[in-house]
Design a protein around this motif. Sequence first.
Motif, mmCIF file in Angstrom:
data_model
loop_
_atom_site.group_PDB
_atom_site.id
_atom_site.type_symbol
_atom_site.label_atom_id
_atom_site.label_comp_id
_atom_site.label_asym_id
_atom_site.label_seq_id
_atom_site.Cartn_x
_atom_site.Cartn_y
_atom_site.Cartn_z
ATOM 1 N N GLY A 264 38.718 63.196 63.256
ATOM 2 C CA GLY A 264 39.362 63.844 62.129
ATOM 3 C C GLY A 264 38.808 65.226 61.844
ATOM 4 O O GLY A 264 38.036 65.804 62.609
ATOM 5 N N THR A 265 39.218 65.760 60.683
ATOM 6 C CA THR A 265 38.813 67.093 60.241
ATOM 7 C C THR A 265 37.609 66.988 59.322
ATOM 8 O O THR A 265 37.622 66.214 58.367
ATOM 9 N N HIS A 266 36.592 67.782 59.598
ATOM 10 C CA HIS A 266 35.342 67.711 58.838
ATOM 11 C C HIS A 266 34.875 69.113 58.471
ATOM 12 O O HIS A 266 34.926 70.030 59.298
ATOM 13 N N ASP A 267 34.419 69.276 57.246
ATOM 14 C CA ASP A 267 33.554 70.400 56.945
ATOM 15 C C ASP A 267 32.230 70.111 57.644
ATOM 16 O O ASP A 267 31.657 69.028 57.465
ATOM 17 N N THR A 268 31.756 71.070 58.418
ATOM 18 C CA THR A 268 30.717 70.774 59.401
ATOM 19 C C THR A 268 29.546 71.727 59.279
ATOM 20 O O THR A 268 29.728 72.931 59.081
ATOM 21 N N VAL A 269 28.349 71.174 59.407
ATOM 22 C CA VAL A 269 27.115 71.956 59.490
ATOM 23 C C VAL A 269 26.653 71.949 60.936
ATOM 24 O O VAL A 269 26.638 70.896 61.591
ATOM 25 N N PHE A 270 26.279 73.121 61.422
ATOM 26 C CA PHE A 270 25.789 73.252 62.788
ATOM 27 C C PHE A 270 24.317 73.659 62.750
ATOM 28 O O PHE A 270 23.923 74.546 61.985
ATOM 29 N N THR A 271 23.531 73.010 63.580
ATOM 30 C CA THR A 271 22.125 73.368 63.685
ATOM 31 C C THR A 271 21.670 73.107 65.107
ATOM 32 O O THR A 271 22.375 72.466 65.907
ATOM 33 N N VAL A 272 20.483 73.605 65.445
ATOM 34 C CA VAL A 272 19.934 73.415 66.783
ATOM 35 C C VAL A 272 18.435 73.217 66.649
ATOM 36 O O VAL A 272 17.779 73.825 65.793
ATOM 37 N N THR A 273 17.892 72.337 67.463
ATOM 38 C CA THR A 273 16.458 72.036 67.401
ATOM 39 C C THR A 273 15.687 72.897 68.392
ATOM 40 O O THR A 273 16.257 73.475 69.325
ATOM 41 N N GLY A 274 14.387 72.950 68.177
ATOM 42 C CA GLY A 274 13.533 73.759 69.038
ATOM 43 C C GLY A 274 13.466 73.267 70.458
ATOM 44 O O GLY A 274 13.051 74.013 71.357
ATOM 45 N N ASN A 275 13.873 72.019 70.709
ATOM 46 C CA ASN A 275 13.904 71.512 72.080
ATOM 47 C C ASN A 275 15.300 71.606 72.689
ATOM 48 O O ASN A 275 15.601 70.973 73.688
ATOM 49 N N GLY A 276 16.177 72.417 72.053
ATOM 50 C CA GLY A 276 17.438 72.771 72.683
ATOM 51 C C GLY A 276 18.574 71.796 72.518
ATOM 52 O O GLY A 276 19.467 71.759 73.371
ATOM 53 N N VAL A 277 18.613 71.038 71.435
ATOM 54 C CA VAL A 277 19.738 70.137 71.187
ATOM 55 C C VAL A 277 20.552 70.691 70.022
ATOM 56 O O VAL A 277 20.031 70.856 68.914
ATOM 57 N N ALA A 278 21.823 71.001 70.280
ATOM 58 C CA ALA A 278 22.731 71.487 69.245
ATOM 59 C C ALA A 278 23.414 70.301 68.578
ATOM 60 O O ALA A 278 23.770 69.320 69.238
ATOM 61 N N TYR A 279 23.613 70.403 67.252
ATOM 62 C CA TYR A 279 24.210 69.327 66.468
ATOM 63 C C TYR A 279 25.379 69.857 65.655
ATOM 64 O O TYR A 279 25.313 70.945 65.077
ATOM 65 N N ALA A 280 26.447 69.044 65.578
ATOM 66 C CA ALA A 280 27.496 69.203 64.573
ATOM 67 C C ALA A 280 27.394 67.996 63.651
ATOM 68 O O ALA A 280 27.421 66.849 64.108
ATOM 69 N N ILE A 281 27.264 68.249 62.346
ATOM 70 C CA ILE A 281 26.972 67.197 61.370
ATOM 71 C C ILE A 281 27.955 67.295 60.220
ATOM 72 O O ILE A 281 28.224 68.400 59.723
ATOM 73 N N ASP A 282 28.528 66.156 59.808
ATOM 74 C CA ASP A 282 29.400 66.178 58.639
ATOM 75 C C ASP A 282 28.634 66.743 57.455
ATOM 76 O O ASP A 282 27.516 66.309 57.146
ATOM 77 N N ALA A 283 29.260 67.710 56.773
ATOM 78 C CA ALA A 283 28.548 68.487 55.764
ATOM 79 C C ALA A 283 28.173 67.684 54.530
ATOM 80 O O ALA A 283 27.324 68.126 53.749
ATOM 81 N N TYR A 284 28.770 66.521 54.330
ATOM 82 C CA TYR A 284 28.540 65.777 53.092
ATOM 83 C C TYR A 284 27.866 64.424 53.315
ATOM 84 O O TYR A 284 26.981 64.038 52.553
ATOM 85 N N SER A 285 28.260 63.716 54.374
ATOM 86 C CA SER A 285 27.659 62.404 54.619
ATOM 87 C C SER A 285 26.433 62.482 55.508
ATOM 88 O O SER A 285 25.608 61.570 55.514
ATOM 89 N N GLY A 286 26.319 63.556 56.299
ATOM 90 C CA GLY A 286 25.218 63.656 57.248
ATOM 91 C C GLY A 286 25.490 62.945 58.561
ATOM 92 O O GLY A 286 24.602 62.882 59.417
ATOM 93 N N ALA A 287 26.692 62.418 58.756
ATOM 94 C CA ALA A 287 27.018 61.752 60.016
ATOM 95 C C ALA A 287 27.018 62.767 61.158
ATOM 96 O O ALA A 287 27.579 63.859 61.028
ATOM 97 N N VAL A 288 26.390 62.404 62.261
ATOM 98 C CA VAL A 288 26.356 63.272 63.430
ATOM 99 C C VAL A 288 27.693 63.167 64.151
ATOM 100 O O VAL A 288 28.115 62.082 64.555
ATOM 101 N N LEU A 289 28.376 64.295 64.334
ATOM 102 C CA LEU A 289 29.698 64.325 64.944
ATOM 103 C C LEU A 289 29.617 64.546 66.447
ATOM 104 O O LEU A 289 30.412 63.996 67.198
ATOM 105 N N TRP A 290 28.708 65.376 66.899
ATOM 106 C CA TRP A 290 28.435 65.529 68.319
ATOM 107 C C TRP A 290 27.080 66.189 68.521
ATOM 108 O O TRP A 290 26.550 66.824 67.602
ATOM 109 N N THR A 291 26.524 66.021 69.699
ATOM 110 C CA THR A 291 25.299 66.719 70.103
ATOM 111 C C THR A 291 25.512 67.303 71.496
ATOM 112 O O THR A 291 26.359 66.839 72.263
ATOM 113 N N SER A 292 24.740 68.322 71.817
ATOM 114 C CA SER A 292 24.798 68.930 73.143
ATOM 115 C C SER A 292 23.398 69.397 73.512
ATOM 116 O O SER A 292 22.778 70.160 72.773
#
Length: 742
Positions: A264-292
Amino acid sequence: MRNSKRASILATAWIGLIAIPSTAALAANSASFVKVDTSTVGNWIGHYGADGYNVSQDTTVKTAAYAQINLSGASNYVWSASPAGTAALQRPENPSGRIASTWYAPNSFFIDVNLTDGNTHQIALYNLDFDWSIRSQTINVRDASTNAILDSRTLAAGAAFHNGEYLVWNVQGHVKYEIIRTGAFNAVISGIFFDAPNGTSSGSLSIPTHHATLANDGQNLKETILTPTNVSSASFGKIVSVPLSGDVYTQPLFQSGVNIPGKGTHDTVFTVTGNGVAYAIDAYSGAVLWTSSLVPPGATAVLDVYSTPVLSALTNAMYVLVHGYSGSVSIYALFALNLADGTPYAAPAVIGKIGGWTTYISGPSIASGRMFNGNLLSRNLVLNPINNVVYASFAAGGDLGPYNGWIVGYNSVKNASGDLSQAAVWCSTPNGNSGGYADGGNGAGGIWMSGGGIAVDALGDMYIATGNGSFEQTLATVPYNGRLTTNVSNLKAPSGMDFGDSVIKLRPDSDVDQSHGDNPNGWGLHVADYFTPADQSYRQGPKDLDVGSSSPVLLPPEVGSTAHPNLLVMSSKEGEIWLIDRNNMGGFSSIADNVVQKVTGQIQGMWSTPAFYSLSNPSPVMYYVADAYGAATGDFAKAFSINNGRMSGTPVSVGTYRFSKPGSTPQISANGASNGLVWALDPGANVLLALNAGSLAMMFFNSGTGANALPRAFPHAFLTPMVAAGHVYVGTKGYLTIYGLH
């Protein structure tokens, strides 16, 4: 009501909210999640249902004129017709009375909602596990035409579900709510409520870059939810800490309305960790939508990710700079990821390699022989929307030399081969030998700015500041032969074009190499203007008094004067505040600083970037959280008014909370000219703070050490929060923490 066999089915008819269809053209079917509300509980009157409502099994129903509703596959149940407590919904005809009731099904049921007027409306569903059955459930919002999932939410078993929680969406067109039992007995919904969109949705909102905007001012003036009143109440606090695979060294980013395939459609927060993993996270629930997971080509592991990524509305991609290594070989690569699923938008661009600390393998270089050092650190990434080029800047970690300052640019739009082609190379000290502090005689001039961002103006010119490094005080006309444009004709610059300890305006150009021979710093970028303080030579050596320990902030014309309409603000390790004319930056004089205004003695040294609130009343304000140079602690937050091209010579407001070293880079949230809040992190105390933008002595929130505490410490001192859509996002070691109303 534990299961369908034990349930007393009082009625099977849906008390519907039926309306005559409108003749308006129907909008596309859409659903954008707004929030989870666990604070209103059963006290819905005055909060929800202004347009329409249906409380399960209550006889009073208000029909929303634009809504056609149909319930399928569900039955009705009443736990109690006159319950105690506030979890049960108020009766609309008698708000002092309540009813604990629900529509339910053993496995799943649907609520079909057709909004017939073509407009967006807010819909809230009330979820109640009244009898403590330890229920859990998922709600999918489906496009009624295609059955595609537009949004999906999961309610976990626990106190929030037992006490009652609303899920709220902004909806257009025709959708179906699918309520699915995932744990214990029955899927349940106790009420549905209709309202006009009231600003609680993010709408179309993007925080695509470090410090919120390309002006580098740190302000989000579209914050309609957070106010001094609700942030200072018990209803604001930590929502969730999302565990990540590594530490966060960068600022989170925000994009509303991202369509995640299958989710579905999500307002999304994007972040990346120091070990090189990118995250898309639902902006309100904190559910992880995808990682790379991102590892540079040729590298076996990731060394660090220090630069905040950037988001592109043109390509719908996120650009991430990753530093990797393989044995003694250090490698940088720029990745481009699709926002929807984290897959590659383009092949990663390898920026440079170096073997050990000295052996040059490959990467950018310039005609003078300077070569990009893959052991440098990058803390700055920006996407210039005028030419759609992503620029990364570099400096040495801990001044380990020899080194130079570098900017490297790549086109954000992939070429026919699916690559990000190189667009620029620029070296701050192409000929330098300053003998300066720990620069190994190579020129230094790193572009680090305490993690601050490169600023970009409306014409695409970019503004940076450099640290200690070479600067020739003998000036000569820039060698561009009139081919490359500058702010002023016959611009006088250091004879070797070395720009240590300077504030520099860089202008993109169409060069693809240095074959013209007139830009010694590189190609694709050239110096259009600059400012260097009169005491530049004093700042060198062990004194280490970088100009570039902060980053430039661009000010709007509204605060300029007739003579100086376009200004920028800059500070340094010595704590000066320079107000600089972007149209004529002042160059260099050994006698005095040629700037519009210089304020001294009011702030301590800056290892951070100030924020600017352009609509503050009665006048726009700059906010500083400085270090206290040579002291054991940092400084107090301070605010300076600015109007008609002048800054107040002393602070108009001073906080009472003393920050830890090295200060903080604040962010501003406001709804235009109202509800201004100053958000800052204290790296020493490991807390998130909210201050009154009008009076810094008023602290509305301190995350402290209790229930609202951050889960772990900050991995370094240059982090900043991000504020969007009623929430505040903070990265720490191993977590992204979301704060908001609850």
